[in-house]
Design a protein around this motif. Structure first.
Motif, mmCIF file in Angstrom:
data_model
loop_
_atom_site.group_PDB
_atom_site.id
_atom_site.type_symbol
_atom_site.label_atom_id
_atom_site.label_comp_id
_atom_site.label_asym_id
_atom_site.label_seq_id
_atom_site.Cartn_x
_atom_site.Cartn_y
_atom_site.Cartn_z
ATOM 1 N N LEU A 1 0.826 -1.203 0.000
ATOM 2 C CA LEU A 1 0.000 0.000 0.000
ATOM 3 C C LEU A 1 0.861 1.255 0.000
ATOM 4 N N LEU A 2 1.935 1.252 0.784
ATOM 5 C CA LEU A 2 2.851 2.390 0.778
ATOM 6 C C LEU A 2 3.435 2.618 -0.611
ATOM 7 N N GLY A 3 3.853 1.543 -1.238
ATOM 8 C CA GLY A 3 4.438 1.659 -2.570
ATOM 9 C C GLY A 3 3.450 2.192 -3.589
ATOM 10 N N PHE A 4 2.225 1.682 -3.545
ATOM 11 C CA PHE A 4 1.242 2.094 -4.543
ATOM 12 C C PHE A 4 0.723 3.500 -4.275
ATOM 13 N N LEU A 5 0.705 3.920 -3.007
ATOM 14 C CA LEU A 5 0.362 5.311 -2.709
ATOM 15 C C LEU A 5 1.456 6.261 -3.203
ATOM 16 N N LEU A 6 2.707 5.817 -3.119
ATOM 17 C CA LEU A 6 3.789 6.620 -3.696
ATOM 18 C C LEU A 6 3.594 6.782 -5.204
ATOM 19 N N ALA A 7 3.168 5.710 -5.850
ATOM 20 C CA ALA A 7 2.891 5.795 -7.285
ATOM 21 C C ALA A 7 1.748 6.765 -7.553
ATOM 22 N N ARG A 8 0.717 6.702 -6.719
ATOM 23 C CA ARG A 8 -0.418 7.629 -6.860
ATOM 24 C C ARG A 8 0.055 9.070 -6.707
ATOM 25 N N LEU A 9 0.949 9.297 -5.761
ATOM 26 C CA LEU A 9 1.509 10.630 -5.557
ATOM 27 C C LEU A 9 2.271 11.091 -6.801
ATOM 28 N N LEU A 10 3.056 10.188 -7.365
ATOM 29 C CA LEU A 10 3.841 10.529 -8.547
ATOM 30 C C LEU A 10 2.964 10.822 -9.751
ATOM 31 N N LEU A 11 1.838 10.122 -9.849
ATOM 32 C CA LEU A 11 0.973 10.243 -11.024
ATOM 33 C C LEU A 11 -0.052 11.366 -10.905
ATOM 34 N N SER A 12 -0.177 11.926 -9.709
ATOM 35 C CA SER A 12 -1.192 12.960 -9.498
ATOM 36 C C SER A 12 -0.844 14.210 -10.288
ATOM 37 N N ALA A 13 -1.829 14.717 -11.013
ATOM 38 C CA ALA A 13 -1.608 15.888 -11.861
ATOM 39 C C ALA A 13 -1.985 17.181 -11.155
ATOM 40 N N ARG A 14 -3.071 17.159 -10.391
ATOM 41 C CA ARG A 14 -3.544 18.380 -9.736
ATOM 42 C C ARG A 14 -2.967 18.505 -8.334
ATOM 43 N N GLY A 15 -2.920 19.712 -7.851
ATOM 44 C CA GLY A 15 -2.363 19.977 -6.532
ATOM 45 C C GLY A 15 -3.136 19.311 -5.423
ATOM 46 N N ASP A 16 -4.484 19.316 -5.502
ATOM 47 C CA ASP A 16 -5.282 18.687 -4.451
ATOM 48 C C ASP A 16 -5.093 17.176 -4.442
ATOM 49 N N GLU A 17 -4.931 16.579 -5.615
ATOM 50 C CA GLU A 17 -4.678 15.136 -5.684
ATOM 51 C C GLU A 17 -3.327 14.786 -5.059
ATOM 52 N N ARG A 18 -2.330 15.591 -5.358
ATOM 53 C CA ARG A 18 -1.005 15.345 -4.774
ATOM 54 C C ARG A 18 -1.041 15.477 -3.260
ATOM 55 N N LEU A 19 -1.766 16.468 -2.778
ATOM 56 C CA LEU A 19 -1.871 16.677 -1.335
ATOM 57 C C LEU A 19 -2.561 15.491 -0.664
ATOM 58 N N PHE A 20 -3.643 15.004 -1.306
ATOM 59 C CA PHE A 20 -4.355 13.848 -0.762
ATOM 60 C C PHE A 20 -3.461 12.608 -0.744
ATOM 61 N N ALA A 21 -2.741 12.383 -1.837
ATOM 62 C CA ALA A 21 -1.866 11.212 -1.916
ATOM 63 C C ALA A 21 -0.738 11.302 -0.890
ATOM 64 N N LEU A 22 -0.175 12.490 -0.717
ATOM 65 C CA LEU A 22 0.892 12.668 0.273
ATOM 66 C C LEU A 22 0.372 12.411 1.676
ATOM 67 N N ALA A 23 -0.830 12.919 1.970
ATOM 68 C CA ALA A 23 -1.422 12.684 3.294
ATOM 69 C C ALA A 23 -1.657 11.196 3.526
ATOM 70 N N ALA A 24 -2.084 10.482 2.480
ATOM 71 C CA ALA A 24 -2.320 9.041 2.609
ATOM 72 C C ALA A 24 -1.019 8.293 2.876
ATOM 73 N N VAL A 25 0.068 8.682 2.199
ATOM 74 C CA VAL A 25 1.360 8.054 2.430
ATOM 75 C C VAL A 25 1.798 8.262 3.873
ATOM 76 N N VAL A 26 1.678 9.489 4.356
ATOM 77 C CA VAL A 26 2.095 9.800 5.728
ATOM 78 C C VAL A 26 1.245 9.030 6.732
ATOM 79 N N LEU A 27 -0.069 8.962 6.482
ATOM 80 C CA LEU A 27 -0.971 8.270 7.403
ATOM 81 C C LEU A 27 -0.652 6.780 7.484
ATOM 82 N N VAL A 28 -0.490 6.125 6.334
ATOM 83 C CA VAL A 28 -0.200 4.680 6.325
ATOM 84 C C VAL A 28 1.150 4.402 6.969
#
Length: 512
Positions: A157-184
């Motif tokens: 899950l950590l790895g795939f959330l990192l991928a989600r962070l890398l693939l996020s195009a919008r700022g809000d998506e990146r913020l959400f993905a980063l928060a998910a990585v930190v939370l997990v």
């Protein structure tokens, strides 16, 4: 496509560095992130090829120890079969990644892939599970809470959330993905602050005997009589030290797998040696023995040998190694293949054991595992469920003594200690033997290719960690979740809106 496959293969090699001999576990999430990115937005056929490249990059280096020990054909065959599983997951990954919460769905699919390949085909191959690679990280205490399967899911899950962070195009998506990585990541290390501990019901002093293997040390059949004699001599020498007050007296002794590589009930000399050793030390010895079952089969057993009553309770290895201890489909293979090379060393097939209760040794309930058994989930769990207070691993890694397999298996054993919350006593023919604490720390261990004896007083534990139950739920549930995720991904793909091509607007000619 070629670029994706090359990156995926490189990511697989990076994942292999998470395990011994390099053992840098922190690369795992990054390797998995690359896997997700490389298998995204491609056709399933292309995803299979990319996933297969990842599997080749990972599994061939990970079990390279098979090539010099068992043989090049066995290494190529097994690594190729295991790489296919990563290819199959790669084919499913593009479909699963259509879902909004795809990192969680794909993490479940990863665990499903690990559990399936750990049991199939034949007895499967559990080496390379993510949960086995974290024993020296802050994530290790989580093994007691969510088990090996749960830790595999957290890492994935950590790895795939990192991928989600890398693939996020919008700022809000990146913020959400980063928060998910930190939370997990934060949730994953909470157990390090409050490790799970079980109640102590008593103590036992246990000796693990490493008798050493004659010759080069990589063939237990080189001199069967001397192999057993080495363990007899080491046990008698321990008895002399106990009598002299130089060593504490053990409550029982553990000999390794193949400490008798010939049936002790048929070979009078080996039987006499075991009797001499047990009577000298004066306590039960858990003997590792190859025992005749019938004309075409053998059993690999741990036998409780009492100094007064002789052979008693037994545990038989649950997971014999395909093409190492038995030949699947023997009847349909050509005789020229069965009777040549490494397969010629397997004239009789080893039967699987099915014992579910622990052995009672000197009033201690002991969950036994023989060699590769320790990497499988079923045998240890069922014995702990039935009251095991201590784990014993009898192993004969002589064939791998010059390879990294030794350290990989010892790391797996440490993971099992944490997952079960119990001490583990390891006895190997010529390394590595030792005692592991419930937190995965090594209390004592031997060196390879030496004759040695480890004597330690350990706590006996009762109860179950939640990790055993969680791991079982994930083992049974993640394949179902994966199927649901794929079906949902297919539905999403079919419902994806398409933009219709509109004809250009008609312009009226003012002169018409």
């Amino acid at each position: 496509m070629l670029a994706r496959s090359l990156v995926a293969a490189l990511a697989g090699v990076v994942l292999s560095l998470a395990y011994e001999p390099v053992a840098v576990a922190y690369v795992m999430p990054f390797a998995l992130a690359a896997y997700a990115v490389c298998t995204r937005e491609v056709r399933s056929r292309a995803g299979f090829l990319v996933g297969l490249a990842f599997g080749v990059g990972f599994y061939f280096p990970h079990i390279h120890w098979m090539s010099p020990s068992i043989g090049l054909p066995a290494w190529l065959a097994l690594a190729s079969v295991e790489a296919l599983f990563y290819g199959v997951l790669g084919a499913l990954s593009p479909v699963i990644q259509r879902l909004r919460s795809w990192p969680a769905w794909l993490a479940a699919a990863w665990v499903a892939m690990e559990t399936i390949r750990s049991t199939w085909p034949f007895s499967g191959m559990p080496w390379g599970r993510l949960g086995f690679g974290v024993v020296d990280t802050p994530l290790a205490p989580a093994l007691a809470y969510v088990g090996v399967n749960g830790v595999s899911m957290l890492v994935a899950l950590l790895g795939f959330l990192l991928a989600r962070l890398l693939l996020s195009a919008r700022g809000d998506e990146r913020l959400f993905a980063l928060a998910a990585v930190v939370l997990v990541a934060a949730v994953s290390v909470i157990p390090a602050v409050r490790p799970w501990t079980l109640d102590t019901t008593g103590t036992a002093t246990v000796a693990a005997v490493q008798g050493n293997v004659p010759g080069r040390g990589d063939d237990v059949l080189y001199d069967v009589e001397q192999l057993t004699q080495n363990h007899v001599d080491a046990t008698v020498a321990l008895a002399d030290r106990v009598a002299a007050g130089e060593s504490p007296g053990p409550d029982f002794v553990v000999w390794p797998e193949n400490s008798t590589a010939r049936d002790p009930f048929e070979d009078a000399g080996i039987n006499a040696g075991i009797t001499r050793a047990t009577q000298a030390i004066g306590v039960p010895v858990l003997v590792g023995a190859i025992v005749d079952a019938d004309a075409g089969h053998i059993l690999n057993q741990g036998i409780v040998w009492d100094p007064e009553t002789g052979a008693g309770d037994r545990y038989a290895k649950r997971h014999p190694v395909a093409y190492g201890e038995y030949i699947p489909l023997r009847s349909v293979l050509p005789d020229s293949l069965v009777n040549s090379g490494q397969l010629a060393r397997i004239p009789r097939d080893m039967l699987s054991g099915s014992r579910s209760t622990p052995l009672t040794i000197a009033c201690v309930e002991v969950a036994d595992s023989i060699c590769f058994d320790v990497a499988y989930d079923d045998g240890i769990k069922t014995q702990v469920d039935h009251g095991a207070e201590l784990l014993a691993v009898q192993t004969s890694n002589a064939s791998f003594i010059f390879t990294d397999q030794i350290e990989q298996q010892f790391a797996i054993t440490r993971a099992r200690a944490i997952e079960t919350g119990r001490y583990v006593v390891v006895a190997a023919t010529n390394g590595v033997s030792g005692v592991i604490a419930p937190d995965g720390s090594v209390v004592e261990r031997t060196q390879r290719r030496t004759q040695d004896v480890v004597v330690q007083t350990v706590d006996l534990k009762s109860g179950r960690t939640p990790g055993l139950a969680v791991g079982e739920v994930l083992r049974a549930g993640t394949p179902v979740v994966t199927v649901l995720g794929v079906l949902c991904g297919i539905i999403v793909g079919r419902r994806k809106p398409t933009t219709a091509v509109q004809p250009p607007p008609r312009i009226e000619d003012p002169d018409a």
